[in-house]
Motif scaffolding. Structure first.
Motif, PDB file in Angstrom:
ATOM      1  N   ILE A 156      91.714 -20.042  94.913  1.00 28.03           N
ATOM      2  CA  ILE A 156      91.031 -18.757  95.058  1.00 28.03           C
ATOM      3  C   ILE A 156      89.522 -18.983  94.975  1.00 28.03           C
ATOM      4  CG2 ILE A 156      90.732 -16.424  94.156  1.00 28.03           C
ATOM      5  CD1 ILE A 156      93.505 -16.922  95.219  1.00 28.03           C
ATOM      6  N   VAL A 157      88.796 -18.514  95.991  1.00 26.15           N
ATOM      7  CA  VAL A 157      87.337 -18.637  95.992  1.00 26.15           C
ATOM      8  C   VAL A 157      86.723 -17.281  96.296  1.00 26.15           C
ATOM      9  CG1 VAL A 157      87.319 -21.060  96.676  1.00 26.15           C
ATOM     10  CG2 VAL A 157      87.324 -19.281  98.431  1.00 26.15           C
ATOM     11  N   SER A 158      85.442 -17.141  96.023  1.00 26.80           N
ATOM     12  CA  SER A 158      84.757 -15.889  96.324  1.00 26.80           C
ATOM     13  C   SER A 158      83.509 -16.159  97.144  1.00 26.80           C
ATOM     14  CB  SER A 158      84.382 -15.144  95.031  1.00 26.80           C
ATOM     15  OG  SER A 158      83.389 -15.860  94.334  1.00 26.80           O
ATOM     16  N   CYS A 159      83.225 -15.239  98.049  1.00 29.55           N
ATOM     17  CA  CYS A 159      82.034 -15.314  98.882  1.00 29.55           C
ATOM     18  C   CYS A 159      81.325 -13.970  98.786  1.00 29.55           C
ATOM     19  CB  CYS A 159      82.426 -15.605 100.334  1.00 29.55           C
ATOM     20  SG  CYS A 159      81.025 -15.631 101.478  1.00 29.55           S
ATOM     21  N   ARG A 160      80.017 -14.003  98.599  1.00 30.18           N
ATOM     22  CA  ARG A 160      79.244 -12.770  98.493  1.00 30.18           C
ATOM     23  C   ARG A 160      78.282 -12.636  99.668  1.00 30.18           C
ATOM     24  NH1 ARG A 160      77.950 -12.083  91.979  1.00 30.18           N
ATOM     25  NH2 ARG A 160      80.111 -11.638  91.389  1.00 30.18           N
ATOM     26  N   LEU A 161      78.255 -11.425 100.223  1.00 29.11           N
ATOM     27  CA  LEU A 161      77.424 -11.118 101.376  1.00 29.11           C
ATOM     28  C   LEU A 161      76.472  -9.986 101.021  1.00 29.11           C
ATOM     29  CD1 LEU A 161      80.327 -10.962 103.994  1.00 29.11           C
ATOM     30  CD2 LEU A 161      78.872 -12.935 103.525  1.00 29.11           C
ATOM     31  N   LEU A 162      75.288 -10.011 101.622  1.00 26.19           N
ATOM     32  CA  LEU A 162      74.356  -8.902 101.488  1.00 26.19           C
ATOM     33  C   LEU A 162      74.519  -7.984 102.689  1.00 26.19           C
ATOM     34  CD1 LEU A 162      71.134 -10.709 100.220  1.00 26.19           C
ATOM     35  CD2 LEU A 162      72.753  -9.336  98.880  1.00 26.19           C
ATOM     36  N   VAL A 163      74.678  -6.694 102.414  1.00 22.56           N
ATOM     37  CA  VAL A 163      74.913  -5.696 103.461  1.00 22.56           C
ATOM     38  C   VAL A 163      73.946  -4.541 103.248  1.00 22.56           C
ATOM     39  CG1 VAL A 163      76.591  -4.126 104.502  1.00 22.56           C
ATOM     40  CG2 VAL A 163      77.354  -6.327 103.570  1.00 22.56           C
ATOM     41  N   GLU A 164      73.325  -4.081 104.312  1.00 22.39           N
ATOM     42  CA  GLU A 164      72.416  -2.939 104.197  1.00 22.39           C
ATOM     43  C   GLU A 164      73.192  -1.715 103.723  1.00 22.39           C
ATOM     44  OE1 GLU A 164      68.773  -0.950 106.778  1.00 22.39           O
ATOM     45  OE2 GLU A 164      70.241  -2.266 107.740  1.00 22.39           O
ATOM     46  N   ARG A 165      72.605  -0.981 102.787  1.00 21.58           N
ATOM     47  CA  ARG A 165      73.302   0.126 102.132  1.00 21.58           C
ATOM     48  C   ARG A 165      73.859   1.138 103.129  1.00 21.58           C
ATOM     49  NH1 ARG A 165      69.511   1.677  98.125  1.00 21.58           N
ATOM     50  NH2 ARG A 165      70.338  -0.111  96.974  1.00 21.58           N
ATOM     51  N   GLY A 166      73.145   1.373 104.213  1.00 25.48           N
ATOM     52  CA  GLY A 166      73.593   2.344 105.195  1.00 25.48           C
ATOM     53  C   GLY A 166      74.850   1.928 105.926  1.00 25.48           C
ATOM     54  N   GLN A 167      75.212   0.647 105.854  1.00 18.14           N
ATOM     55  CA  GLN A 167      76.400   0.157 106.546  1.00 18.14           C
ATOM     56  C   GLN A 167      77.622   0.076 105.642  1.00 18.14           C
ATOM     57  OE1 GLN A 167      74.848  -3.569 107.911  1.00 18.14           O
ATOM     58  NE2 GLN A 167      73.805  -2.668 109.664  1.00 18.14           N
ATOM     59  N   VAL A 168      77.423   0.233 104.347  1.00 15.61           N
ATOM     60  CA  VAL A 168      78.528   0.088 103.398  1.00 15.61           C
ATOM     61  C   VAL A 168      79.583   1.173 103.599  1.00 15.61           C
ATOM     62  CG1 VAL A 168      79.145   0.190 100.947  1.00 15.61           C
ATOM     63  CG2 VAL A 168      77.190  -1.166 101.690  1.00 15.61           C
TER      64      VAL A 168
END
Length: 211
Positions: A156-168
Protein backbone atom coordinates in the motif's frame (compact mmCIF):
# COMPACT_ATOMS: atom_id res chain seq x y z
CA UNK A 1 1.19 29.30 6.51
CA UNK A 2 2.37 32.76 5.58
CA UNK A 3 1.08 34.08 2.31
CA UNK A 4 4.56 34.74 0.94
CA UNK A 5 5.41 31.05 1.11
CA UNK A 6 2.86 30.19 -1.56
CA UNK A 7 2.97 30.43 -5.32
CA UNK A 8 1.93 33.81 -6.67
CA UNK A 9 -1.81 33.78 -7.31
CA UNK A 10 -1.60 33.40 -11.09
CA UNK A 11 -4.26 30.88 -12.05
CA UNK A 12 -4.34 31.02 -15.84
CA UNK A 13 -4.09 27.29 -16.47
CA UNK A 14 -6.75 24.64 -16.51
CA UNK A 15 -6.78 20.90 -15.91
CA UNK A 16 -9.60 20.55 -18.41
CA UNK A 17 -8.84 18.99 -21.78
CA UNK A 18 -11.59 21.07 -23.40
CA UNK A 19 -10.12 24.56 -23.15
CA UNK A 20 -9.53 26.08 -26.56
CA UNK A 21 -6.49 28.28 -26.09
CA UNK A 22 -3.07 27.58 -24.59
CA UNK A 23 -2.72 28.35 -20.90
CA UNK A 24 0.25 29.15 -18.70
CA UNK A 25 1.37 27.07 -15.74
CA UNK A 26 2.25 29.37 -12.82
CA UNK A 27 5.89 29.24 -11.82
CA UNK A 28 7.78 29.95 -8.63
CA UNK A 29 9.81 33.15 -8.24
CA UNK A 30 13.27 32.79 -9.82
CA UNK A 31 12.15 29.67 -11.70
CA UNK A 32 12.67 28.90 -15.35
CA UNK A 33 10.25 30.03 -18.05
CA UNK A 34 6.68 28.76 -17.50
CA UNK A 35 5.36 25.98 -19.69
CA UNK A 36 2.19 26.22 -21.76
CA UNK A 37 -0.67 23.73 -21.67
CA UNK A 38 -1.85 23.22 -25.27
CA UNK A 39 -5.40 22.15 -26.15
CA UNK A 40 -6.14 18.49 -25.36
CA UNK A 41 -3.37 18.47 -22.77
CA UNK A 42 -3.56 18.60 -18.99
CA UNK A 43 -1.16 19.56 -16.21
CA UNK A 44 -0.72 17.29 -13.20
CA UNK A 45 1.16 18.44 -10.09
CA UNK A 46 2.46 15.55 -8.01
CA UNK A 47 4.16 16.04 -4.66
CA UNK A 48 7.55 14.43 -4.11
CA UNK A 49 9.75 14.58 -1.03
CA UNK A 50 12.96 16.48 -1.67
CA UNK A 51 15.05 13.41 -0.80
CA UNK A 52 13.56 11.58 -3.83
CA UNK A 53 14.08 14.33 -6.40
CA UNK A 54 17.67 13.50 -7.31
CA UNK A 55 16.77 9.88 -8.03
CA UNK A 56 13.90 11.01 -10.24
CA UNK A 57 16.03 13.43 -12.25
CA UNK A 58 19.05 11.13 -12.60
CA UNK A 59 22.64 12.02 -13.44
CA UNK A 60 22.64 15.10 -15.68
CA UNK A 61 18.88 14.66 -16.10
CA UNK A 62 19.18 11.22 -17.72
CA UNK A 63 16.19 9.58 -16.00
CA UNK A 64 13.73 12.43 -16.43
CA UNK A 65 14.74 12.69 -20.10
CA UNK A 66 14.11 8.95 -20.52
CA UNK A 67 10.64 9.35 -18.96
CA UNK A 68 9.94 12.22 -21.37
CA UNK A 69 10.94 10.16 -24.42
CA UNK A 70 9.03 7.15 -23.11
CA UNK A 71 5.76 9.01 -22.58
CA UNK A 72 6.01 12.16 -24.78
CA UNK A 73 5.00 14.20 -21.72
CA UNK A 74 6.86 17.23 -20.40
CA UNK A 75 8.16 16.53 -16.88
CA UNK A 76 9.83 19.07 -14.62
CA UNK A 77 10.69 19.51 -10.95
CA UNK A 78 9.40 22.95 -9.98
CA UNK A 79 11.58 25.40 -8.05
CA UNK A 80 10.98 26.48 -4.48
CA UNK A 81 11.22 30.18 -3.58
CA UNK A 82 14.63 31.11 -2.20
CA UNK A 83 12.99 32.44 0.96
CA UNK A 84 11.63 29.03 2.00
CA UNK A 85 13.78 27.34 4.63
CA UNK A 86 12.42 24.13 6.13
CA UNK A 87 13.93 21.02 7.73
CA UNK A 88 14.64 18.51 4.94
CA UNK A 89 12.07 16.05 6.33
CA UNK A 90 9.29 18.60 5.68
CA UNK A 91 10.24 19.90 2.22
CA UNK A 92 8.08 18.80 -0.71
CA UNK A 93 8.68 19.58 -4.37
CA UNK A 94 6.14 19.66 -7.18
CA UNK A 95 6.66 17.35 -10.13
CA UNK A 96 4.90 19.08 -13.02
CA UNK A 97 3.67 16.71 -15.75
CA UNK A 98 2.06 18.06 -18.94
CA UNK A 99 0.78 15.54 -21.44
CA UNK A 100 -1.83 14.75 -24.05
CA UNK A 101 -5.21 13.31 -23.14
CA UNK A 102 -5.85 11.96 -26.62
CA UNK A 103 -2.86 9.72 -27.44
CA UNK A 104 -4.09 6.22 -26.63
CA UNK A 105 -1.55 3.55 -25.69
CA UNK A 106 -1.32 0.27 -23.80
CA UNK A 107 0.05 0.19 -20.26
CA UNK A 108 0.69 -2.99 -18.28
CA UNK A 109 0.27 -2.67 -14.53
CA UNK A 110 1.32 -5.33 -12.03
CA UNK A 111 -1.00 -5.78 -9.07
CA UNK A 112 1.43 -8.46 -7.84
CA UNK A 113 4.40 -10.41 -9.14
CA UNK A 114 2.17 -12.92 -10.91
CA UNK A 115 -0.82 -10.68 -11.69
CA UNK A 116 -0.53 -8.19 -14.56
CA UNK A 117 -3.30 -6.37 -16.39
CA UNK A 118 -3.20 -4.22 -19.53
CA UNK A 119 -5.01 -0.88 -19.68
CA UNK A 120 -5.60 1.67 -22.43
CA UNK A 121 -4.37 5.05 -21.21
CA UNK A 122 -3.53 8.51 -22.51
CA UNK A 123 0.01 9.87 -22.73
CA UNK A 124 -0.39 11.96 -19.57
CA UNK A 125 -1.81 9.02 -17.63
CA UNK A 126 1.17 6.88 -18.59
CA UNK A 127 3.56 9.68 -17.60
CA UNK A 128 1.98 10.00 -14.14
CA UNK A 129 2.28 6.24 -13.60
CA UNK A 130 5.90 6.11 -14.82
CA UNK A 131 6.95 9.06 -12.65
CA UNK A 132 5.21 7.57 -9.62
CA UNK A 133 6.87 4.18 -10.24
CA UNK A 134 10.27 5.87 -10.36
CA UNK A 135 9.64 7.76 -7.12
CA UNK A 136 8.66 4.47 -5.48
CA UNK A 137 11.89 2.87 -6.69
CA UNK A 138 13.90 5.71 -5.20
CA UNK A 139 11.94 5.52 -1.94
CA UNK A 140 12.53 1.76 -1.72
CA UNK A 141 16.28 2.36 -2.00
CA UNK A 142 16.31 5.17 0.56
CA UNK A 143 16.68 5.06 4.32
CA UNK A 144 12.93 5.36 4.95
CA UNK A 145 12.86 9.07 5.85
CA UNK A 146 9.45 10.74 5.93
CA UNK A 147 8.00 11.33 2.46
CA UNK A 148 4.73 12.09 0.73
CA UNK A 149 5.08 8.82 -1.16
CA UNK A 150 5.31 6.43 1.73
CA UNK A 151 4.72 2.73 2.21
CA UNK A 152 2.02 2.45 4.87
CA UNK A 153 1.70 -1.33 4.92
CA UNK A 154 3.06 -3.95 2.54
CA UNK A 155 1.77 -3.25 -0.96
CA UNK A 156 0.00 0.00 0.00
CA UNK A 157 1.43 3.38 -1.04
CA UNK A 158 0.11 6.93 -1.10
CA UNK A 159 0.49 9.69 -3.66
CA UNK A 160 -0.46 13.31 -3.04
CA UNK A 161 -1.48 15.76 -5.75
CA UNK A 162 -2.08 19.49 -5.68
CA UNK A 163 -5.42 20.49 -7.20
CA UNK A 164 -6.84 23.98 -7.65
CA UNK A 165 -9.67 24.51 -5.18
CA UNK A 166 -12.17 25.33 -7.92
CA UNK A 167 -11.67 21.87 -9.44
CA UNK A 168 -12.15 19.86 -6.26
CA UNK A 169 -15.94 19.99 -6.52
CA UNK A 170 -15.79 18.18 -9.86
CA UNK A 171 -13.67 15.46 -8.27
CA UNK A 172 -16.07 14.98 -5.38
CA UNK A 173 -19.29 15.27 -7.39
CA UNK A 174 -22.81 15.93 -6.16
CA UNK A 175 -23.27 14.25 -2.82
CA UNK A 176 -19.82 12.68 -3.19
CA UNK A 177 -20.98 10.38 -6.01
CA UNK A 178 -18.04 10.98 -8.34
CA UNK A 179 -15.30 10.30 -5.79
CA UNK A 180 -17.15 7.23 -4.54
CA UNK A 181 -17.37 5.92 -8.10
CA UNK A 182 -13.63 6.49 -8.59
CA UNK A 183 -12.88 4.62 -5.37
CA UNK A 184 -15.00 1.69 -6.45
CA UNK A 185 -13.57 1.50 -9.97
CA UNK A 186 -9.94 1.89 -8.93
CA UNK A 187 -9.91 0.05 -5.62
CA UNK A 188 -8.06 3.03 -4.11
CA UNK A 189 -8.78 5.24 -1.15
CA UNK A 190 -9.17 8.80 -2.46
CA UNK A 191 -9.69 11.80 -0.23
CA UNK A 192 -9.32 15.55 -0.18
CA UNK A 193 -7.14 16.27 2.82
CA UNK A 194 -8.38 18.84 5.29
CA UNK A 195 -5.05 20.46 6.06
CA UNK A 196 -4.52 23.77 7.79
CA UNK A 197 -1.06 24.13 6.28
CA UNK A 198 -0.21 23.25 2.73
CA UNK A 199 3.42 22.64 1.73
CA UNK A 200 5.47 25.65 0.70
CA UNK A 201 5.32 24.55 -2.94
CA UNK A 202 1.51 24.94 -3.05
CA UNK A 203 -0.46 27.90 -4.37
CA UNK A 204 -2.69 29.84 -2.02
CA UNK A 205 -5.91 28.31 -3.42
CA UNK A 206 -4.68 24.73 -3.71
CA UNK A 207 -6.18 21.67 -2.09
CA UNK A 208 -4.33 18.41 -1.53
CA UNK A 209 -5.74 15.13 -2.84
CA UNK A 210 -4.37 11.83 -1.57
CA UNK A 211 -4.68 8.57 -3.51
Amino acid sequence: MQENLHYPQRHHYSASSNHRSPATIPSMPNSVKPWFVPPNHVAIRMLCHVSRVGGLIGKAGSIIRHLHHQTSAKIRVEHLPNSVIYPPAEVQRVILIIGSTSNSRKLTLHASENNAEEFEVSAVQEAVVRVFERVLEVAADSDGAAAEVAVEVEGIVSCRLLVERGQVGSLIGKGGKTIEMLKKESGCRIKVLNMEKLPACAMANDEMVEV
